[in-house]
Structures are given as structure tokens and as C-alpha cells.
Design an enzyme around this catalytic site. Sequence first.
Site, mmCIF file in Angstrom:
data_model
loop_
_atom_site.group_PDB
_atom_site.id
_atom_site.type_symbol
_atom_site.label_atom_id
_atom_site.label_comp_id
_atom_site.label_asym_id
_atom_site.label_seq_id
_atom_site.Cartn_x
_atom_site.Cartn_y
_atom_site.Cartn_z
ATOM 1 N N LYS A 80 22.330 1.867 8.539
ATOM 2 C CA LYS A 80 23.799 1.844 9.411
ATOM 3 C C LYS A 80 23.959 3.379 9.636
ATOM 4 O O LYS A 80 24.077 3.974 8.364
ATOM 5 C CB LYS A 80 24.671 1.253 8.595
ATOM 6 N N SER A 155 30.843 -4.785 10.488
ATOM 7 C CA SER A 155 30.848 -4.718 11.325
ATOM 8 C C SER A 155 29.320 -4.239 10.853
ATOM 9 O O SER A 155 28.816 -3.666 12.169
ATOM 10 C CB SER A 155 31.406 -2.844 11.451
ATOM 11 N N SER A 179 33.361 -5.312 6.100
ATOM 12 C CA SER A 179 31.854 -5.018 6.402
ATOM 13 C C SER A 179 30.685 -5.817 6.402
ATOM 14 O O SER A 179 30.003 -5.786 6.852
ATOM 15 C CB SER A 179 31.949 -3.941 7.461
#
Length: 472
Positions: A80, A155, A179
Site C-alpha cells: 500500500k 482506503s 480500511s
Amino acid sequence: MTDLEFMKASELAPMIEKKEVSPVELTERFLHRIDKLNPKLNAYLTTLETNALEQARSAEEEIMNGRYKGPLHGIPIGIKDNYKTKGIRTTGGAKIFDEYTPDVNATTVNNLEEAGGINLGKLNMNPLGAGSSGNNLDYGVSPNPWNTNHLPGGSSSGSATALASGLAVLTTGTDTWGSNRIPAAMSGVYGLKPTHGLVSTHGLLPTAWSLDTSGPFARSVSDIALMLNVMAGFDPKDPQSLNIDIPDYTKTLNKDIKGLKIGVPRYYLEGLAPDIETLFGKARKTLEDLGAEVREIDIPELSMSSFAGQVTATGEAAAYNYSMMQEDAGQYPQDVRVLLSAGTVSSTSQYLKAQQARRKLADAFQRAFEEVDVLLGPTLPITTPEIAKDETKQNLQVIQRGLPFTVPANLTGVPSLAVPMGLSSDGMPAGMQFIGSHLSEEKLMQVGSAWENTNPISVGYAEIEGSHIPDE
């Protein structure tokens, strides 16, 4: 050999160790697939072809010379884009950091690379982790591989999309108010929000310090356990890191759950979409068939979750971004500006009340865990939405619906494992979460593995591409 891109790390690892699969050839297959599909799926913001092949050649040489490091050695992983990577652009999903190149790795990146993992690239996300939809007004959405007209969840949007479309074997995520778990639910994969402090957050671009956690994403619970074995551990660079012995999280896999006491807070039964209510009811029955004791319980303090979560998250995010917002608020995407502005205008008294609510909720969870082994609830009360034209409005709507279901684990610091629950009537994944007491990840691996063995989503990941990703 077919569909290597959709095999679990736990399946690939023994093949790599026995030299039946080459880390270089495996990495090349993923890079080719990324090159083919990423223009449609936008899962990766930065692809690291040269770096990944260098790491793969090094891993292959080590393995050929008898220096096999373990089950992540030679496994392609996506990172990420809020994990700092030395010498590699780290945007946090926001153009404000478009040219930011850290001079250090996040501790978790070091851990994964030292275990032999291959870094394929940096994954898309809601800008600065401030969102739950997966929409990104700066770099574009990473659409859901099950149906590219739908949201992936956020997210950690790219982390989930990459797994569901075979663009990585494993991925990393972060979880501030859901997330990891929200995209896992929307995209039909597995995501863990670990106990706060179990996995280092050193080297993360922060969203909200007291809520942020680093965690693993995978297509199976066994792979979650393998990643956690490497990611967890004390880090003196992280002031919130727990200095404890780390167990082998794979040891509880495939143990039965007969007699396990599962509590379903009635809070998690309110406001469910019809498909979610139906799937969750079936899941409860399945768990009972496996021998678990499932019963509804009351935790009234959960009603404080939305207030405490919103005030804490927006307040801490606004504090981190305060100087840059003062200099030029227009450099932030509109949806992020809305959240940061909310944090800026919240008062100290509100923040203190939110922390008092966290304490009350933590005490209530502790009392609940004296009666049951784990808690269970839907990850989201809604089915996976289609991508809307007004992305800012949609992002705030998804936060509003999702945060009450996911943020309690962040507020209390307990672990939560998101698992696929089934497919809704429109063929999109839906998910649920097992929530444990502090440092109960072994128990979550046990119950999660038992659930996974029921095959909650019958369609295989390899079938998704032909069915849903449109050709040019």
C-alpha cells in the site's frame, strides 16, 4: 501449471522450496499481468519491474544454494502506498506527495523483504487514508474486479483489487476506521486489523496516530497467518509497539470450533440491507452447524462509536496536516478537505469526550469477552455500491455507513478479521468480521479458517477476469 497468479502463498511456498516454481518466472508472470490489467484496474500507482526482478533473482539464487528463508521467500507482494519505501515514490494516494521519495523503509516493508518477499509495487488508496469507498480524486478509482462499475472499498482499495484480480499473491494494508476490512468485504478477500501495537506503524504516512494499524491482506486465512508471522513483532522505533513474544499464527489453522462461544451484538443487526441480513443469518446458522455457540448480546456502549471515531480520526488527521492545510488547502482533494476541516473545527472538549467514550467502550468489550470468545457482525451494513458520479459525496456516505461497524475495533485496539460472507443478489461480495480480545489473533485464525473451509464464495478468483473485466 495454470493460474499460479491465483494460488495461495501457502500453496506456492512448498513449490518454491522444492524448486518446482521459479521466483523469477513467477514474478515475471505477475508483472506481465499487471502490465495487461493495471490500465483498467488502476491497482498500482507505481510498478517496480526492475526492482522486483532483482529481488526475484536474488531469492532464486538463495533458494538454489540451499538458503530458503521460509514461506514468503520468492512470493510477489504489493505494498500500500502509505508505507514508506526507500528510494521509491510514496504518495499516500495523494498528489501532494506525488514526488515524495523516502530515504527509509517502513519497518513492515523491511520485515517482508528480509523474509524474501518480492515488492511488485505501490498500491492505490483513498488519499491519505481518509476514506472508505476506494474513490481517489487525485489518481482515480481502482474499480472492483468483480464488476468494474462498483467500488472496491477503501482506503486500501488497490490492496484488495490486486488480490481479487490476481495482481499479487499478498498485499499490505492499513486500518484506521476500517480500511483493511471494508475493501476486504467489498472485494471478497481476507483482511486483518491486528491488535494495536502488534505490527509496527513506523514508516507509515499517518492518518490518525492512535487508531492507525498495519495489517495483512490475502485470499485466505492461512496466508493472513503467514504474513502476520513476519509482520508482527516489537519495534523500538514505534512508541506504541508491544514488546511481547510472537506465536506461530499458523498453529491454530484448521482446528475445529466446537464449543466456541460467539457473541453477536444486537448493535450489528440494526439497519442492515436485506441481502446483508439474509447472508448474515445464513452465516450464523453455518457457524452453529460447525459446533459454535452463537448468541445475541447487548453492548450499549457501541452507540458511542460513531462520535468517538469521527472526532478522534478527523481531529488527529487535521493535526498532522495542519501546516499544509494552512499553506494551501486547495492541494488536497475535496473529500479529504471536508474531513480535515471537520477535525480542525472540533474542540478539545469534544476530543476528550471521545477518549472517555473509547475507555468506556474498551471496558464494555472486556466484559463481553468474559462471556464469549469472539464477537461477530457484518463488516458493512450495505451491499457494494456502484461508482457514483459525485465521488466526494459517495466517499462521505460510505464512511457514514461503514464507520459505525468497523471503528469499534480501532477505538478499543482489539483485532478484527474480515472474511467473505457470500455474494449479494447482484453477484457482488459481502463480508463479516470476527472481533477478538487483545492479542487473540490465534483464536481469530482458528475461527476464520473454520469459516473459510465452508467455501463462502463459490466462484473462484480465476473466474473473475473473464466474467467481469471488460476487454478493450
